[in-house]
Write an enzyme that holds these catalytic residues in place. Structure first.
Site, PDB file in Angstrom:
ATOM      1  NE  ARG A  38      -3.624   0.172   2.539  1.00 43.46           N
ATOM      2  CZ  ARG A  38      -4.111   0.565   3.714  1.00 43.46           C
ATOM      3  NH1 ARG A  38      -3.938  -0.188   4.785  1.00 43.46           N
ATOM      4  NH2 ARG A  38      -4.755   1.697   3.826  1.00 43.46           N
TER       5      ARG A  38
ATOM      6  CD  GLN B 136     -12.113   9.301   8.852  1.00 40.38           C
ATOM      7  OE1 GLN B 136     -12.677   8.270   9.194  1.00 40.38           O
ATOM      8  NE2 GLN B 136     -12.696  10.193   8.087  1.00 40.38           N
TER       9      GLN B 136
ATOM     10  CB  VAL C 250      -2.612   5.454   6.555  1.00 40.88           C
ATOM     11  CG1 VAL C 250      -3.398   5.168   7.837  1.00 40.88           C
ATOM     12  CG2 VAL C 250      -3.102   4.545   5.428  1.00 40.88           C
TER      13      VAL C 250
ATOM     14  CG  HIS D 167      -7.903   6.208  11.169  1.00 41.03           C
ATOM     15  ND1 HIS D 167      -8.943   5.974  10.308  1.00 41.03           N
ATOM     16  CD2 HIS D 167      -8.481   6.574  12.343  1.00 41.03           C
ATOM     17  CE1 HIS D 167     -10.092   6.191  10.931  1.00 41.03           C
ATOM     18  NE2 HIS D 167      -9.844   6.562  12.158  1.00 41.03           N
TER      19      HIS D 167
ATOM     20  CB  THR E 176     -15.042  10.536   5.672  1.00 40.19           C
ATOM     21  OG1 THR E 176     -15.175   9.471   6.614  1.00 40.19           O
ATOM     22  CG2 THR E 176     -15.757  11.762   6.192  1.00 40.19           C
TER      23      THR E 176
ATOM     24  CD  GLU F   2     -22.555   7.687  -4.354  1.00 40.59           C
ATOM     25  OE1 GLU F   2     -23.732   7.462  -3.990  1.00 40.59           O
ATOM     26  OE2 GLU F   2     -22.173   7.642  -5.533  1.00 40.59           O
TER      27      GLU F   2
ATOM     28  CB  ALA G 123     -12.087  15.394  -2.755  1.00 39.85           C
TER      29      ALA G 123
END
Ligand code: APR
Length: 247
Positions: A72, A102, A104, A120, A194, A221, A237
């Site tokens: 990742r 949130q 990473v 996170h 989010t 959404e 975004a």
């Protein structure tokens, strides 16, 4: 996609001096970083991320978990910040903009934003699983492998673990306290990309609202936060923030 900027949001963005932006995986979607809940591909297609991002997975198979996180990290290294990340960095020249994420990944930082809180954790902040000593940055993987032994801690010999917060693990108090403070002391909270289902992050817009802030959601959404928001803007975004941020 052409989306008009709602007039009331334009005025809010131009006038507000203290802004907290809560971002989630949708913030990085237009950079090509797959969200946690997206289908995984290739080698990792058969594993459920929710099973890998746990203390239990780490205890039973650290090399599997380490390989997944380094893969990742490699994906993120090859991705670039999008117009939304750059718009937030630009906005900081006009107002006090605090980014609480949130995610990473490090795309906010690479666009030039200072991140107030990585709720996170981070793919790029590994540390010792025993003594907590931060480890040197680790070379992310370009190609997926099924297992990769994590390095040992220079100080105590313990295994170096990923710097992300796992499901079922207590969130470190410092980033959470900073995030709460950012929520409670802003005039405008933007909630971007989010789904609003993972707490305590999902509770931050409510805290901001109770403290008198206007809450604006930017998400294509509906989410768990939409009903509490003062304004909801169904756009992405990159498109939304680029239009909203003053220049
Ligand atoms: N722009 C804005 N929002 C988008 C975009 C986009 N281009 N594309 C998708 N979204 C929205 C989706 O509609 C959804 O509401 O981003 C959200 C992504 O939701 P999640 O994948 O649930 O991500 P997030 O809310 O960050 O998850 C929270 O849970 O997966 C764990 O620890 C992980 O930090 C993560 C946490």
């Amino acid at each position: 996609m052409t989306v008009p900027l709602p007039v009331e949001l334009q005025a809010l963005a131009a006038e507000t001096r203290t802004i907290t932006v809560l971002t989630g995986a949708g913030m990085s979607a237009e950079s090509g970083v797959p969200t946690f809940r997206d289908a995984q591909t290739g080698l990792w297609a058969r594993v459920d991320p929710a099973d890998l991002a746990t203390p239990h997975a780490w205890e039973s198979d650290p090399a599997l978990v380490w390989a997944w996180y380094q893969w990742r990290a490699g994906l993120v290294r090859r991705a670039q910040p999008n117009d939304g990340h750059f718009a937030l960095a630009r906005w900081a020249a006009h107002a006090d903009v605090r980014v609480v994420t949130q995610n990473v990944d490090d795309l906010h930082e690479r666009a030039g934003s200072e991140v107030a809180s990585h709720l996170h954790g981070s793919l790029f902040a590994p540390r010792c699983s025993e003594c907590g000593t931060p480890a040197d940055s680790v070379e992310p993987l370009d190609d997926p492998v099924e297992r990769l032994d994590p390095p040992d801690c220079d100080r105590c010999g313990g295994l170096i673990r990923p710097g992300a917060v796992w499901f079922g693990e207590a969130m470190p108090s410092e980033p959470l306290e900073r995030a709460m403070e950012c929520a409670q002391t802003c005039d405008l909270m933007l909630v971007v990309g989010t789904s609003g289902v993972v707490y305590p992050a999902a509770g931050l817009p409510g805290l901001a609202r109770e403290a008198g802030a206007t809450v604006v959601e930017i998400n294509p959404e509906p989410t768990g936060i939409s009903e509490q928001a003062d304004h909801v803007w169904r756009t992405t975004a990159a498109v939304g923030l680029e239009l909203l941020a003053p220049r």
